[in-house]
Design a protein around this motif. Structure first.
Motif, PDB file in Angstrom:
ATOM      1  N   CYS A 139       0.838  -1.190   0.000  1.00 27.35           N
ATOM      2  CA  CYS A 139       0.000   0.000   0.000  1.00 27.35           C
ATOM      3  C   CYS A 139       0.882   1.253   0.000  1.00 27.35           C
ATOM      4  O   CYS A 139       1.765   1.391   0.848  1.00 27.35           O
ATOM      5  N   GLY A 188      -0.219   4.164   0.697  1.00 28.02           N
ATOM      6  CA  GLY A 188      -0.701   5.046   1.757  1.00 28.02           C
ATOM      7  C   GLY A 188      -0.115   4.731   3.117  1.00 28.02           C
ATOM      8  O   GLY A 188       0.450   5.590   3.783  1.00 28.02           O
ATOM      9  N   CYS A 189      -0.220   3.452   3.521  1.00 26.75           N
ATOM     10  CA  CYS A 189       0.218   3.089   4.879  1.00 26.75           C
ATOM     11  C   CYS A 189       1.437   2.166   4.896  1.00 26.75           C
ATOM     12  O   CYS A 189       1.996   1.905   5.953  1.00 26.75           O
ATOM     13  N   ALA A 210       1.485  -1.048   4.307  1.00 26.23           N
ATOM     14  CA  ALA A 210       1.155  -2.441   4.641  1.00 26.23           C
ATOM     15  C   ALA A 210       1.341  -3.339   3.416  1.00 26.23           C
ATOM     16  O   ALA A 210       1.200  -2.896   2.271  1.00 26.23           O
ATOM     17  N   CYS A 244      -6.529  -1.710   0.271  1.00 28.02           N
ATOM     18  CA  CYS A 244      -5.630  -2.154   1.335  1.00 28.02           C
ATOM     19  C   CYS A 244      -6.467  -2.668   2.505  1.00 28.02           C
ATOM     20  O   CYS A 244      -7.350  -1.962   3.006  1.00 28.02           O
ATOM     21  N   ALA A 303      -5.486  -3.028   5.457  1.00 27.83           N
ATOM     22  CA  ALA A 303      -5.120  -2.340   6.689  1.00 27.83           C
ATOM     23  C   ALA A 303      -5.765  -0.961   6.809  1.00 27.83           C
ATOM     24  O   ALA A 303      -6.272  -0.604   7.867  1.00 27.83           O
ATOM     25  N   CYS A 304      -5.761  -0.174   5.701  1.00 29.26           N
ATOM     26  CA  CYS A 304      -6.253   1.203   5.798  1.00 29.26           C
ATOM     27  C   CYS A 304      -7.403   1.525   4.852  1.00 29.26           C
ATOM     28  O   CYS A 304      -7.973   2.607   4.937  1.00 29.26           O
ATOM     29  N   GLY A 348      -7.086   2.065   1.720  1.00 30.49           N
ATOM     30  CA  GLY A 348      -6.583   2.845   0.585  1.00 30.49           C
ATOM     31  C   GLY A 348      -6.565   2.045  -0.704  1.00 30.49           C
ATOM     32  O   GLY A 348      -6.592   0.813  -0.697  1.00 30.49           O
TER      33      GLY A 348
END
Length: 121
Positions: free
Chosen positions: A21, A23-24, A26, A35, A37-38, A40
């Motif tokens: 990702c 963005g984060c 992950a 994603c 996790a977030c 995104g």
């Protein structure tokens, strides 16, 4: 979404792919549109090294299908891959928890699948 076109064993190629990702940061195994996790959508698909450590293993003696029964016994392993994701795959029958491994590929019930082998040393 900034997806990079990469094919892997699920498409008949001798590779394992995963996503990172933007963005984060992950990582996730199994391609998704977002994603996990977030949430995104800025994902990049990358090719894994195929190296990791066995974190669980089981030896299958009773397969669910006639095709799979031809391979009994066979080992299924969970591997913590070097890139930070965990995957389930086939493994050499002598693998145990903690073994450092590298993925190769084999044919199982007519399909190309990852097959982990112990790294020397």
């Amino acid at each position: 979404m900034s997806e990079t076109a990469v094919t892997d064993w699920t498409c008949g190629e001798r590779a394992i792919s995963y996503q990172r990702c933007g963005g984060c940061g992950a990582v996730q195994y199994f391609r998704r549109e977002f994603c996990a996790a977030c949430g995104g959508e800025d994902l990049t698909t990358m090719v894994a090294s195929g190296e990791g450590v066995v974190c669980a293993e089981t030896l299958v003696h009773r397969a669910a299908t006639a095709e799979a029964r031809a391979h009994v016994p066979f080992k299924i392993v969970l591997v913590d891959c070097a890139e930070g994701f965990r995957m389930m795959a086939h493994g050499a029958n002598d693998l145990v928890i903690g073994d450092r491994v590298r993925a190769g590929f084999t044919t199982f019930t007519g399909r190309l699948v990852p097959m982990f082998e112990k790294l020397p040393g």
